[in-house]
Design an enzyme around this catalytic site. Structure first.
Site, PDB file in Angstrom:
ATOM      1  N   ASP A   1      -2.503  -0.565   5.990  1.00  0.00           N
ATOM      2  CA  ASP A   1      -2.894   0.087   7.243  1.00  0.00           C
ATOM      3  C   ASP A   1      -4.395   0.312   7.394  1.00  0.00           C
ATOM      4  O   ASP A   1      -4.856   0.668   8.477  1.00  0.00           O
ATOM      5  CB  ASP A   1      -2.185   1.447   7.372  1.00  0.00           C
ATOM      6  CG  ASP A   1      -2.717   2.470   6.383  1.00  0.00           C
ATOM      7  OD1 ASP A   1      -3.133   3.552   6.814  1.00  0.00           O
ATOM      8  OD2 ASP A   1      -2.726   2.194   5.174  1.00  0.00           O
ATOM      9  N   SER A   2      -5.179   0.125   6.309  1.00  0.00           N
ATOM     10  CA  SER A   2      -6.587   0.514   6.359  1.00  0.00           C
ATOM     11  C   SER A   2      -7.496  -0.614   5.908  1.00  0.00           C
ATOM     12  O   SER A   2      -7.053  -1.679   5.496  1.00  0.00           O
ATOM     13  CB  SER A   2      -6.817   1.757   5.493  1.00  0.00           C
ATOM     14  OG  SER A   2      -6.079   2.857   6.002  1.00  0.00           O
TER      15      SER A   2
ATOM     16  N   THR B   1      -2.725   0.148  -4.198  1.00  0.00           N
ATOM     17  CA  THR B   1      -3.170   1.397  -3.586  1.00  0.00           C
ATOM     18  C   THR B   1      -4.613   1.757  -3.944  1.00  0.00           C
ATOM     19  O   THR B   1      -5.151   1.278  -4.947  1.00  0.00           O
ATOM     20  CB  THR B   1      -2.229   2.548  -4.028  1.00  0.00           C
ATOM     21  OG1 THR B   1      -2.656   3.770  -3.428  1.00  0.00           O
ATOM     22  CG2 THR B   1      -2.224   2.710  -5.549  1.00  0.00           C
ATOM     23  N   GLY B   2      -5.194   2.609  -3.135  1.00  0.00           N
ATOM     24  CA  GLY B   2      -6.485   3.185  -3.459  1.00  0.00           C
ATOM     25  C   GLY B   2      -6.362   4.363  -4.400  1.00  0.00           C
ATOM     26  O   GLY B   2      -7.356   4.825  -4.969  1.00  0.00           O
TER      27      GLY B   2
ATOM     28  N   ASP C   1       0.859  -1.179   0.000  1.00  0.00           N
ATOM     29  CA  ASP C   1       0.000   0.000   0.000  1.00  0.00           C
ATOM     30  C   ASP C   1       0.900   1.235   0.000  1.00  0.00           C
ATOM     31  O   ASP C   1       2.069   1.168   0.401  1.00  0.00           O
ATOM     32  CB  ASP C   1      -0.883  -0.054   1.259  1.00  0.00           C
ATOM     33  CG  ASP C   1      -1.704   1.201   1.453  1.00  0.00           C
ATOM     34  OD1 ASP C   1      -2.358   1.644   0.497  1.00  0.00           O
ATOM     35  OD2 ASP C   1      -1.685   1.739   2.578  1.00  0.00           O
TER      36      ASP C   1
ATOM     37  N   LYS D   1      -8.367  -5.198  -3.258  1.00  0.00           N
ATOM     38  CA  LYS D   1      -6.952  -5.480  -3.456  1.00  0.00           C
ATOM     39  C   LYS D   1      -6.682  -6.980  -3.425  1.00  0.00           C
ATOM     40  O   LYS D   1      -5.754  -7.470  -4.068  1.00  0.00           O
ATOM     41  CB  LYS D   1      -6.111  -4.759  -2.399  1.00  0.00           C
ATOM     42  CG  LYS D   1      -6.128  -3.243  -2.506  1.00  0.00           C
ATOM     43  CD  LYS D   1      -5.223  -2.606  -1.464  1.00  0.00           C
ATOM     44  CE  LYS D   1      -5.233  -1.082  -1.531  1.00  0.00           C
ATOM     45  NZ  LYS D   1      -4.310  -0.473  -0.552  1.00  0.00           N
TER      46      LYS D   1
ATOM     47  N   ASN E   1      -9.207  -0.927   3.288  1.00  0.00           N
ATOM     48  CA  ASN E   1      -9.067  -1.365   1.897  1.00  0.00           C
ATOM     49  C   ASN E   1      -7.899  -2.337   1.716  1.00  0.00           C
ATOM     50  O   ASN E   1      -7.705  -2.873   0.623  1.00  0.00           O
ATOM     51  CB  ASN E   1      -8.953  -0.178   0.930  1.00  0.00           C
ATOM     52  CG  ASN E   1      -7.749   0.704   1.184  1.00  0.00           C
ATOM     53  OD1 ASN E   1      -7.040   0.556   2.179  1.00  0.00           O
ATOM     54  ND2 ASN E   1      -7.507   1.647   0.294  1.00  0.00           N
TER      55      ASN E   1
ATOM     56  N   ASP F   1      -0.243   5.180   0.837  1.00  0.00           N
ATOM     57  CA  ASP F   1      -0.513   6.115   1.938  1.00  0.00           C
ATOM     58  C   ASP F   1      -0.663   5.374   3.269  1.00  0.00           C
ATOM     59  O   ASP F   1      -1.418   4.413   3.382  1.00  0.00           O
ATOM     60  CB  ASP F   1      -1.784   6.917   1.640  1.00  0.00           C
ATOM     61  CG  ASP F   1      -1.617   7.778   0.396  1.00  0.00           C
ATOM     62  OD1 ASP F   1      -0.970   8.827   0.502  1.00  0.00           O
ATOM     63  OD2 ASP F   1      -2.104   7.367  -0.675  1.00  0.00           O
TER      64      ASP F   1
END
Length: 246
Positions: free
Chosen positions: A195-196, A44-45, A10, A172, A198, A12
């Site tokens: 970390d999130s 990534t998002g 990821d 993902k 997603n 961010d």
């Protein structure tokens, strides 16, 4: 070659520090992983245009996963697969954002739009993802409760203060499975770091799921291991302790 062949990172809150930079230490160890034959995949998002500079900074010529799996790239600029979010759903999501008067953004295949810059010809565009942001927890909860009743959506977040929406089935994790199919890898050979919310499906589906030290609590609970924070070179730590030791 060790046990792990693919490292999915990821951006961010994970590879990037709070200044949206790749630290020298993280860059150094990503390079070591590449030299050891590990495929490093940005996951990534972010949309492709804002993710690309970081892949280029690391010299990656490997698959990329963008907009939470809405796009899968064989390598930078070489699109493999794209999953769109229906325009009628975008219109409903937009109407809800307007009703609650919160910040919102949405990706098309060509551009990104938000509360300050929206488009009337919604139907004519190819949409990938919609997002809400507010630090008003009751409002965010109310929005989430409503859209959870709608069909055809995949819900996640990239921070505790937002909601991210893709077409159902897009994640993902599903994107990583497709990357593995493309490259001839097994999901047991994947290390996924994030970390999130997603990231949570990918963390659960991979051979080694890693939560950052700054990750949301639910992500930490889903992970096999917890590394340092994004401010303390947590990605470098993962590569040293797991990817290159396995």
């Amino acid at each position: 070659m060790g046990k792990y062949r693919l490292l999915a990172l990821d951006l961010d809150g994970t590879l990037l520090n709070e200044q949206s930079e790749i630290s020298e230490m993280n860059a150094k160890w990503v390079k070591h992983a590449i030299e050891a034959g590990v495929t490093v995949c940005v996951s990534t998002g972010r949309g492709f245009p804002s993710a690309l500079p970081f892949a280029e900074q690391l010299g990656l010529d490997t698959p990329m996963i963008t907009v939470n799996g809405g796009e899968i790239w064989t390598k930078p600029h070489a699109l493999h697969q794209r999953t769109l979010l229906d325009s009628d759903k975008i219109m409903k999501l937009h109407a809800l954002a307007e009703r609650y008067d919160v910040w919102f953004w949405a990706y098309t295949t060509e551009d990104i739009y938000n509360k300050e810059r929206w488009v009337g010809d919604t139907i004519a565009r190819n949409w990938l993802k919609f997002g809400y942001y507010t630090e008003d927890a009751p409002i965010l909860s109310a929005i989430l409760n409503e859209i959870q009743t709608w069909e055809g959506l995949e819900l996640s977040n990239s921070s505790p203060h937002n909601i991210e929406i893709n077409a159902q089935g897009v994640s993902k994790a599903s994107a990583l499975m497709e990357v593995c199919r493309m490259r001839g890898y097994d999901m047991s050979e994947v290390v996924a770091v994030g970390d999130s919310m997603n990231d949570i499906a990918a963390i659960r589906a991979s051979g080694l799921g890693v939560a950052m030290g700054n990750a949301q609590d639910e992500v930490k609970l889903a992970a096999n291991v917890i590394t340092g924070s994004n401010q303390k070179n947590g990605v470098a730590e993962v590569i040293q302790n797991y990817v290159l030791r396995a």
